[in-house]
Design a protein around this motif. Sequence first.
Motif, PDB file in Angstrom:
ATOM      1  N   ASN A 388      51.517  62.970 -10.531  1.00  0.00           N
ATOM      2  CA  ASN A 388      51.470  61.558 -10.925  1.00  0.00           C
ATOM      3  C   ASN A 388      50.279  61.370 -11.861  1.00  0.00           C
ATOM      4  OD1 ASN A 388      52.030  58.857 -11.068  1.00  0.00           O
ATOM      5  ND2 ASN A 388      51.289  58.364  -9.009  1.00  0.00           N
ATOM      6  N   LEU A 395      53.569  56.178  -9.400  1.00  0.00           N
ATOM      7  CA  LEU A 395      54.751  56.417  -8.577  1.00  0.00           C
ATOM      8  C   LEU A 395      54.350  56.406  -7.106  1.00  0.00           C
ATOM      9  CD1 LEU A 395      56.363  59.378 -10.569  1.00  0.00           C
ATOM     10  CD2 LEU A 395      57.104  56.992 -10.581  1.00  0.00           C
ATOM     11  N   LYS A 396      55.332  56.254  -6.238  1.00  0.00           N
ATOM     12  CA  LYS A 396      55.064  56.202  -4.801  1.00  0.00           C
ATOM     13  C   LYS A 396      55.316  57.570  -4.171  1.00  0.00           C
ATOM     14  CE  LYS A 396      56.541  51.352  -4.747  1.00  0.00           C
ATOM     15  NZ  LYS A 396      57.545  50.381  -4.234  1.00  0.00           N
ATOM     16  N   THR A 397      54.761  58.613  -4.762  1.00  0.00           N
ATOM     17  CA  THR A 397      55.013  59.962  -4.251  1.00  0.00           C
ATOM     18  C   THR A 397      54.440  60.153  -2.853  1.00  0.00           C
ATOM     19  OG1 THR A 397      53.046  60.736  -5.402  1.00  0.00           O
ATOM     20  CG2 THR A 397      55.140  60.992  -6.542  1.00  0.00           C
ATOM     21  N   GLU A 400      56.811  58.580  -0.450  1.00  0.00           N
ATOM     22  CA  GLU A 400      57.997  59.435  -0.314  1.00  0.00           C
ATOM     23  C   GLU A 400      57.711  60.581   0.653  1.00  0.00           C
ATOM     24  OE1 GLU A 400      59.290  61.076  -3.993  1.00  0.00           O
ATOM     25  OE2 GLU A 400      61.067  62.033  -3.159  1.00  0.00           O
ATOM     26  N   ASP A 514      61.749  53.715  -7.584  1.00  0.00           N
ATOM     27  CA  ASP A 514      60.914  54.420  -6.619  1.00  0.00           C
ATOM     28  C   ASP A 514      61.441  54.302  -5.188  1.00  0.00           C
ATOM     29  OD1 ASP A 514      57.596  53.929  -8.108  1.00  0.00           O
ATOM     30  OD2 ASP A 514      59.310  55.144  -8.677  1.00  0.00           O
TER      31      ASP A 514
END
Length: 567
Positions: A388, A395-397, A400, A514
């Motif tokens: 990211n 992003l919402k890594t 996740e 996302d």
Amino acid sequence: MPTISDGQTALIRFEIESGTPTRKKGALQDLTRLYRQNHQLNSEARNAFERLICGSLLREQDRKVVRWGLNALARLGTREGSTPYVSSAMRKFEGIPEIVGAAVAALSRLYDGKLDMVQDFPSVDPAIRVLASMQTTSPHKIDMTGLSIDIDSSDAEVLKLALLTVGLNRDIQNLLHPRYSNGEIIRQLCQHDDNIVRQYSVWSVMENRLLTLDDLGISFDAIGKQPVNVQAKLYQLAAERVPDLKFRTKIIHEGTYSEHVEARNGLAKGIAGSFYDGLPDITLGWYDQEDDDEVKALIAEHFARFSEECGPYSDKTVAIVEANFKLLDRLMVKAEGKALWGKLRARDVRTGMKDLFGTASDLETMFRPAVDLSAKAVTMKVLFLAANPLNEGGLKTDREANDLKAQLAAVRDAKTKVEVEHAWAVRVNQIQMELLNTQPDILHFSGHGGVNLLVFEDAEGNAVDVSGDAIAQLIGLVGSVRCVVLNCCFSDSISKEVLPHVEAVIGCDESIDDDAAIMFTRAFYRGLSHGVSFQRAFNLARNELDLHGRQDESKKYKLLYAPPPSA
């Protein structure tokens, strides 16, 4: 058709997945033999084996394993699932006639003899094409143009394929000569200068139901004068089919003292399905004097199989397991349906296991020499690469990843243990290291993407584009990856680059929301934990989005199977 037992299915799969090249080849031979004997896997196991064998063709270097993998696919493969992998193996080993022949035989079965329908089918010697096709396809469906065999001048590879065709009972009359029967010609080929042709000649007599020992051009009294590979087949044939039991016993007794392990191995295979009064007088002593582990295992399997015909066999099998626990799995398979099975099971100290397909069964304590090997066999390792970059949109890594961890922890009675290893803020110079260190089954990328590229980070955390071609090359070089999940925007183009190296690739053909990416990830791996295939896990993940009213996002995900073979 009878179904192959759960125990034998599990053992064969374990050997293919975890064995040495020799054990892999043996397991594939057993599977092919069972299909030739009109046994079959259940539908779920068949699908699993097709994926397993197809995937191994991309990585395997041992030629015999590749050839027998192709032979197995010729029996159980599907056109959609197997064709790309068979074609790829054919191209990879284009200079190896036996592999080319096995690939042609598989493709001919998949396409019902219509090889012109196979995309980019390469040029193959007409005789090899016809003879290989005959192994799996009715002759009247094959273009026989170009088939000409002269036993005095034909290439040894052509003769071997012809003998395979005879041995598989797929021959036609006068295949080897217009004026002489196949049996008459095989008698001559048993004296051929090429030792492999000679070996195949003996094998064809062993396998073809229309040939008899009168068609064998070698005397059993002269076994010791033959090359070792031919000796092995002669001992096997004698132990199976010599009708005079006194003479058979003499041959078996002499064979147990052969100085060649290969010859004794052939003899042990010969007694696998044979029992008569007087044989235990040889075999019980042979086991004790034998010093090769594999030959001893084959003799022990004979004891287990005929434990009800011979009481000392049952006692000996129990004693063997108590002395060598590693043989338990193989012997329990041979003892299925017999009183011996219960005696062996009572000596299995392992508990709480499940079979290789993740379903509880009465065989739950079987088929593992140790608990750690069981864990290895049912574990699916995921490498979660997150990138990211600072100069890209957030992003919402992390969400996740955390959601995935929570979802996997909530799975009850997981049939597959999905282990996720995370690599955060991955830099370009870390990509190789992470894959080589982890050796994942699944590579999951969560981050930014574009047309034919993924976005990673540099030393300062800024975006660096990496081409899809470079990623595909790396995945091919690592070799362990079976599935790639590209949970990023516009990754569908990369999927096509990656697919020739793996079994399946999931990508997106547009920009992905996302929250949708998080939902997809959670459902996909939850499905895998419950033991479903990549295809069903993908369908469950899309269904998760549909259930949340996100059909627009669901349609963006694409699953690719079976890539066209690379040119």
